[in-house]
Scaffold this motif. Sequence first.
Motif, PDB file in Angstrom:
ATOM      1  N   THR A 100      18.987  73.421  23.665  1.00  0.00           N
ATOM      2  CA  THR A 100      17.710  73.905  23.124  1.00  0.00           C
ATOM      3  C   THR A 100      16.515  73.147  23.689  1.00  0.00           C
ATOM      4  OG1 THR A 100      17.894  72.429  21.220  1.00  0.00           O
ATOM      5  CG2 THR A 100      18.762  74.652  20.947  1.00  0.00           C
ATOM      6  N   VAL A 101      16.747  71.946  24.202  1.00  0.00           N
ATOM      7  CA  VAL A 101      15.674  71.154  24.811  1.00  0.00           C
ATOM      8  C   VAL A 101      16.031  70.965  26.285  1.00  0.00           C
ATOM      9  CG1 VAL A 101      14.396  68.985  24.795  1.00  0.00           C
ATOM     10  CG2 VAL A 101      15.179  69.970  22.624  1.00  0.00           C
ATOM     11  N   PHE A 102      15.142  71.429  27.157  1.00  0.00           N
ATOM     12  CA  PHE A 102      15.466  71.468  28.578  1.00  0.00           C
ATOM     13  C   PHE A 102      14.888  70.253  29.308  1.00  0.00           C
ATOM     14  CE2 PHE A 102      16.649  75.394  26.848  1.00  0.00           C
ATOM     15  CZ  PHE A 102      17.806  75.716  27.533  1.00  0.00           C
ATOM     16  N   HIS A 103      15.223  69.097  28.759  1.00  0.00           N
ATOM     17  CA  HIS A 103      15.019  67.776  29.370  1.00  0.00           C
ATOM     18  C   HIS A 103      16.376  67.104  29.197  1.00  0.00           C
ATOM     19  CE1 HIS A 103      12.358  63.946  29.824  1.00  0.00           C
ATOM     20  NE2 HIS A 103      13.616  63.529  29.758  1.00  0.00           N
ATOM     21  N   ALA A 104      16.977  66.698  30.297  1.00  0.00           N
ATOM     22  CA  ALA A 104      18.357  66.185  30.259  1.00  0.00           C
ATOM     23  C   ALA A 104      18.548  65.175  29.141  1.00  0.00           C
ATOM     24  CB  ALA A 104      18.693  65.538  31.599  1.00  0.00           C
ATOM     25  N   HIS A 105      19.667  65.304  28.425  1.00  0.00           N
ATOM     26  CA  HIS A 105      19.964  64.344  27.358  1.00  0.00           C
ATOM     27  C   HIS A 105      21.451  64.291  27.090  1.00  0.00           C
ATOM     28  CE1 HIS A 105      19.086  68.270  25.514  1.00  0.00           C
ATOM     29  NE2 HIS A 105      20.016  67.964  24.611  1.00  0.00           N
ATOM     30  N   ALA A 106      21.913  63.075  26.808  1.00  0.00           N
ATOM     31  CA  ALA A 106      23.287  62.869  26.356  1.00  0.00           C
ATOM     32  C   ALA A 106      23.271  62.735  24.848  1.00  0.00           C
ATOM     33  CB  ALA A 106      23.853  61.595  26.979  1.00  0.00           C
ATOM     34  N   HIS A 107      24.135  63.491  24.179  1.00  0.00           N
ATOM     35  CA  HIS A 107      24.393  63.255  22.758  1.00  0.00           C
ATOM     36  C   HIS A 107      25.503  62.208  22.662  1.00  0.00           C
ATOM     37  CE1 HIS A 107      22.557  67.083  21.069  1.00  0.00           C
ATOM     38  NE2 HIS A 107      22.759  67.480  22.316  1.00  0.00           N
ATOM     39  N   VAL A 108      25.289  61.165  21.871  1.00  0.00           N
ATOM     40  CA  VAL A 108      26.344  60.186  21.583  1.00  0.00           C
ATOM     41  C   VAL A 108      26.721  60.376  20.115  1.00  0.00           C
ATOM     42  CG1 VAL A 108      26.994  57.755  21.557  1.00  0.00           C
ATOM     43  CG2 VAL A 108      25.329  58.590  23.248  1.00  0.00           C
ATOM     44  N   LEU A 109      27.956  60.801  19.890  1.00  0.00           N
ATOM     45  CA  LEU A 109      28.431  61.150  18.542  1.00  0.00           C
ATOM     46  C   LEU A 109      29.605  60.268  18.165  1.00  0.00           C
ATOM     47  CD1 LEU A 109      28.382  64.889  19.437  1.00  0.00           C
ATOM     48  CD2 LEU A 109      27.058  64.006  17.523  1.00  0.00           C
ATOM     49  N   GLY A 110      29.566  59.718  16.954  1.00  0.00           N
ATOM     50  CA  GLY A 110      30.688  58.901  16.504  1.00  0.00           C
ATOM     51  C   GLY A 110      30.556  58.586  15.032  1.00  0.00           C
ATOM     52  N   GLY A 111      31.554  57.859  14.536  1.00  0.00           N
ATOM     53  CA  GLY A 111      31.522  57.441  13.136  1.00  0.00           C
ATOM     54  C   GLY A 111      32.244  58.387  12.205  1.00  0.00           C
ATOM     55  N   ARG A 112      32.861  59.416  12.760  1.00  0.00           N
ATOM     56  CA  ARG A 112      33.710  60.334  11.974  1.00  0.00           C
ATOM     57  C   ARG A 112      34.776  60.878  12.919  1.00  0.00           C
ATOM     58  NH1 ARG A 112      32.751  65.474  13.759  1.00  0.00           N
ATOM     59  NH2 ARG A 112      30.619  66.191  14.144  1.00  0.00           N
ATOM     60  N   GLY A 113      35.769  61.538  12.359  1.00  0.00           N
ATOM     61  CA  GLY A 113      36.765  62.180  13.201  1.00  0.00           C
ATOM     62  C   GLY A 113      36.117  63.258  14.058  1.00  0.00           C
ATOM     63  N   LEU A 114      36.516  63.332  15.308  1.00  0.00           N
ATOM     64  CA  LEU A 114      35.941  64.315  16.238  1.00  0.00           C
ATOM     65  C   LEU A 114      37.077  65.210  16.726  1.00  0.00           C
ATOM     66  CD1 LEU A 114      33.686  61.806  18.191  1.00  0.00           C
ATOM     67  CD2 LEU A 114      32.865  63.605  16.657  1.00  0.00           C
ATOM     68  N   GLU A 115      36.955  66.493  16.420  1.00  0.00           N
ATOM     69  CA  GLU A 115      38.028  67.424  16.763  1.00  0.00           C
ATOM     70  C   GLU A 115      38.022  67.762  18.252  1.00  0.00           C
ATOM     71  OE1 GLU A 115      37.658  70.845  14.285  1.00  0.00           O
ATOM     72  OE2 GLU A 115      37.871  69.676  12.436  1.00  0.00           O
ATOM     73  N   TRP A 116      39.201  68.060  18.741  1.00  0.00           N
ATOM     74  CA  TRP A 116      39.335  68.543  20.104  1.00  0.00           C
ATOM     75  C   TRP A 116      40.249  69.758  20.117  1.00  0.00           C
ATOM     76  CZ3 TRP A 116      36.410  67.549  24.083  1.00  0.00           C
ATOM     77  CH2 TRP A 116      36.790  68.070  25.321  1.00  0.00           C
TER      78      TRP A 116
END
Length: 119
Positions: A100-116
């Motif tokens: 939604t924002v067209f300026h490069a960005h990395a999301h860093v997600l953690g602190g809960r279970g992350l499904e794959w």
Amino acid sequence: MAGEPQADCLFCKIVSREIPATIVRESDTTVAFRDINPQAPTHVLVIPRVHYADAGTLAAAEPGIAADVLREAAAVAAGDRVDGTGYRVVFNTGVGAGQTVFHAHAHVLGGRGLEWPPG
Ligand code: AMP
Ligand code: ZN
């Protein structure tokens, strides 16, 4: 010119401090701040100071800065102490992938279970 600030870009305005953000780390080339709509206990965005529309475009033009973004993502995870339990670095690229924002960005997600696989 490639990489120049864009007047209508939200994240360029965070870099220039025109829009406030909860900044957690900064480097010469990057800014890391908490996502305004967090999807996990740790949800931080790492952005390059320079403007490129997405991560692939950034990496092609400025590979060193793309590496800086990844290094800072790891530092954010360590700073929030989610490196031990595991975290995810996400680059949504294109509208169909949720960008939604067209300026490069990395999301860093953690602190809960992350499904794959992710949704
Ligand atoms: P994406 O959908 O991958 O383009 O990610 C954009 C992210 O920016 C979303 O997770 C939004 O919640 C986040 N966001 C939008 N505006 C702000 C803001 N002012 N401060 C912090 N995060 C924001
Ligand atoms: Zn920008």
